[in-house]
Scaffold this active site. Sequence first.
Site, mmCIF file in Angstrom:
data_model
loop_
_atom_site.group_PDB
_atom_site.id
_atom_site.type_symbol
_atom_site.label_atom_id
_atom_site.label_comp_id
_atom_site.label_asym_id
_atom_site.label_seq_id
_atom_site.Cartn_x
_atom_site.Cartn_y
_atom_site.Cartn_z
ATOM 1 N N ALA A 1 5.382 -0.469 9.103
ATOM 2 C CA ALA A 1 5.522 -1.740 9.819
ATOM 3 C C ALA A 1 4.313 -2.099 10.675
ATOM 4 O O ALA A 1 4.450 -2.608 11.789
ATOM 5 C CB ALA A 1 6.795 -1.726 10.669
ATOM 6 N N CYS B 1 -22.311 -4.435 -6.093
ATOM 7 C CA CYS B 1 -21.390 -3.877 -7.082
ATOM 8 C C CYS B 1 -21.638 -4.554 -8.433
ATOM 9 O O CYS B 1 -22.414 -5.494 -8.541
ATOM 10 C CB CYS B 1 -19.944 -4.038 -6.624
ATOM 11 S SG CYS B 1 -19.243 -5.678 -6.901
ATOM 12 N N CYS C 1 -20.935 -8.312 -8.449
ATOM 13 C CA CYS C 1 -21.897 -9.099 -7.680
ATOM 14 C C CYS C 1 -23.291 -9.122 -8.319
ATOM 15 O O CYS C 1 -24.062 -10.043 -8.068
ATOM 16 C CB CYS C 1 -21.976 -8.584 -6.248
ATOM 17 S SG CYS C 1 -20.475 -8.909 -5.312
ATOM 18 N N CYS D 1 -22.713 -8.310 -2.415
ATOM 19 C CA CYS D 1 -23.007 -6.876 -2.419
ATOM 20 C C CYS D 1 -23.704 -6.484 -3.712
ATOM 21 O O CYS D 1 -24.144 -7.338 -4.471
ATOM 22 C CB CYS D 1 -21.747 -6.043 -2.161
ATOM 23 S SG CYS D 1 -20.770 -5.633 -3.596
ATOM 24 N N ASP E 1 13.390 3.355 4.549
ATOM 25 C CA ASP E 1 13.197 3.172 5.991
ATOM 26 C C ASP E 1 13.340 1.704 6.358
ATOM 27 O O ASP E 1 13.230 0.835 5.501
ATOM 28 C CB ASP E 1 11.805 3.669 6.393
ATOM 29 C CG ASP E 1 10.709 2.945 5.647
ATOM 30 O OD1 ASP E 1 10.667 3.064 4.405
ATOM 31 O OD2 ASP E 1 9.910 2.227 6.277
ATOM 32 N N ASP F 1 7.036 3.104 -3.526
ATOM 33 C CA ASP F 1 7.731 2.621 -2.334
ATOM 34 C C ASP F 1 9.166 2.322 -2.740
ATOM 35 O O ASP F 1 9.497 2.241 -3.919
ATOM 36 C CB ASP F 1 6.999 1.401 -1.745
ATOM 37 C CG ASP F 1 7.311 1.222 -0.258
ATOM 38 O OD1 ASP F 1 8.232 1.904 0.254
ATOM 39 O OD2 ASP F 1 6.634 0.412 0.396
HETATM 40 N N1 GUN Z 1 4.881 -1.152 3.187
HETATM 41 C C1 GUN Z 1 4.292 -1.720 4.249
HETATM 42 N N2 GUN Z 1 4.926 -1.385 5.401
HETATM 43 C C2 GUN Z 1 5.963 -0.586 5.031
HETATM 44 C C3 GUN Z 1 6.983 0.107 5.780
HETATM 45 O O1 GUN Z 1 7.086 0.037 7.006
HETATM 46 N N3 GUN Z 1 7.866 0.867 5.045
HETATM 47 C C4 GUN Z 1 7.781 0.969 3.675
HETATM 48 N N4 GUN Z 1 8.665 1.738 3.028
HETATM 49 N N5 GUN Z 1 6.843 0.325 2.969
HETATM 50 C C5 GUN Z 1 5.944 -0.443 3.646
HETATM 51 ZN ZN ZN Z 2 -19.547 -6.918 -4.949
#
Ligand code: GUN
Ligand code: ZN
Length: 669
Positions: free
Chosen positions: A187, A272, A275, A270, A120, A85
């Site tokens: 978002a 896993c 657990c 659960c 963004d 990101d």
């Molecule tokens: N991580 C969670 N929401 C967003 C988003 O709207 N844009 C970006 N780039 N990372 C995110």
């Molecule tokens: Zn578990």
Amino acid sequence: MDFEIKYKDAMARIGTFKTPHGTVTTPNLMPVVHPGKQTLDVKKFGAEIVITNSYIIYKNEKLKEKALKDGVHELIDFPGTIETDSGSFQLSVYGDIDINNEEVIKFQEAIGTDIGTSLDIPTAPYVKREEAENDLEITIERAEEASKVRKNLLLNSVVQGSTFTDLREYCAKQISEFDADIYPIGAVVPLMEMYRYADLVDVVMYSMRGLPENKPRHLMGAGHPMVFALAVAMGCDLFDSAAYILYANKDRFMMPDGTLKLENLIEMPCSCKVCTEHTVDELKQMNQEERAKLIAEHNLHISFAEIRRIRQAIVDGELMKLVELRCRSHPFLLDGLRRLQEYKEDMEKLTPSSKKSAFFYTGYESLARSEVSRHLNKIKNLEPKSKNLIILPHTSKPYAKHVNREYIKKYTPKIPSFYSNGKNTDYGDSDIVIADVPFGIIPLGLDEFYPLAQNESPTILDENSKQFIRQQIKEYAQNYENVLIHRKIISNFDIKDYDLIEEELLLPEAKISDFDRLKDIADYQFGKGSGEALFGNDSEKIKIEKSRKTGKIRHVYENDENIVNMRASDGFLVLSDLGAKRLHNFLPSPNMRVVVSEDSEPFALKGKSVFNKFVLDCDEKIRRNDEVLIVNKDDKLLACGKSLLSSYEIKDFNTGQAIKTRKINNLSE
Ligand code: GUN
Ligand code: ZN
């Protein structure tokens, strides 16, 4: 980057795409890995792809130096595909960051990330429209800039637009022009935190309207397994989860139907590894850090298990059943499911026409599934063969077999059993249909066609189903002068406006001939009039071969020439040489057509598969598993086959197989 679809259900896709560090199968979960302080080894949980944050690396001198020297794969010790990101999230939290779009793209490329993200602007939900519009213009500009700046980097291009659905669709269309590799929907974290799932559905579905089918989509920040099934059904392919750590830090166990707090548990939730190897008391006595690590492991196990379950459901054609199950675990998720009904046309466009599994009704929301809307549409292809209609209650399936026997024994006209619309007449010549949940009206001849023979619904009816059946009966009855309805239907569905008939009636045998059955199926499957086009009006000329074991129609001939065969699994007619030629003559273009380019004509003629890149055009109505006619641009018939995709996918994909082709012999005749 090529994305290839292997299986489909609803808008969901099991697909694969390749990056420089491996092949990724969708749907999939990308665990969030912190570049500086990761303690869990996500490889152990089967992660094929992870996401980390390039801005955090950029801001930390030590991390930055190592990432630039050894690469991000070395830095976070993950050999598979890495997505990064850009710092947009930090931007949305802190309001400002000290790197620009071009720099962040170049930086991601420099540290060897596989899939990078432009800067963004995540516009929060419910802001003023002006704010959303201003932010959006910047997001779109940056997406374009990123596509020019990147060289080898695969690129994310994020759909924004806040909760303005038209802006989401607009953004999706705009950024699709820049040829990114993955389209995240951004978002949406605040929507999920507020449990605004109905709004989430709006945002996602409008984004989907603008996005191409041939690229994976990532629902950004969605990390709770309880939303995965719903999101996958809407066409989301990737999820990312920091939630597995964040929840664990607060002693919360994620489950596919919600969240559990350690303080309330008396049993581990659960099966896993965590657990089964630890007790609640043990966990409570551990120090916080150690405990959080174990709960994070559980959270990852559960999340990947849900991804696997969803994939299996897609292959089995049972995804919507799973979605309905999951959405019943929280009232606001149920809102999401109910909102999804407003998009049933979008869903239908991408849902395969036949599936492996039976249709299980789990509540009135099931009436909005594509199989139901499609049936209501296709049944309009049938022409009444009589001016009289008899509506019978359901029995075991296939109906015709059972109606027949019971009809004579139980529905004897000696006791008053029928109601009519006032026009008592001789019902000896009538069309016979069954009224049943969830498909409404089922003409006897269609009782073996998918999914009309493969469905179950509860015997105790809900009001919505009753209302639905009343509506279907009303609409269908309009095509007839005289309608006779069995008393069980009158009482089961609270039908008014029909009067009990006291006198004896002359009733037909509730039976349908194989010839009429074939014609009904052809009309239903291919369109009005197709039955006559394929089989004519003289049943004497048509030879029908049936399976000795099941008694079902298998092969249909005229003068020893094979017209169609019937697929045992779903009752679909599969065109043979003569059938393909007759339908091609009868149905005007573009019906059933897949138009291929000149280059691929010789291959089609030989019966070789048609690839998406050779398709010039195709009938919008084509769905996965449908029979199609392959033609050239002058509508000359080249071959026939079975579509592997929906028309909407065929139009967007430039790679992969579109049609499983069958050669047609003696085409010139
Ligand atoms: N991580 C969670 N929401 C967003 C988003 O709207 N844009 C970006 N780039 N990372 C995110
Ligand atoms: Zn578990």
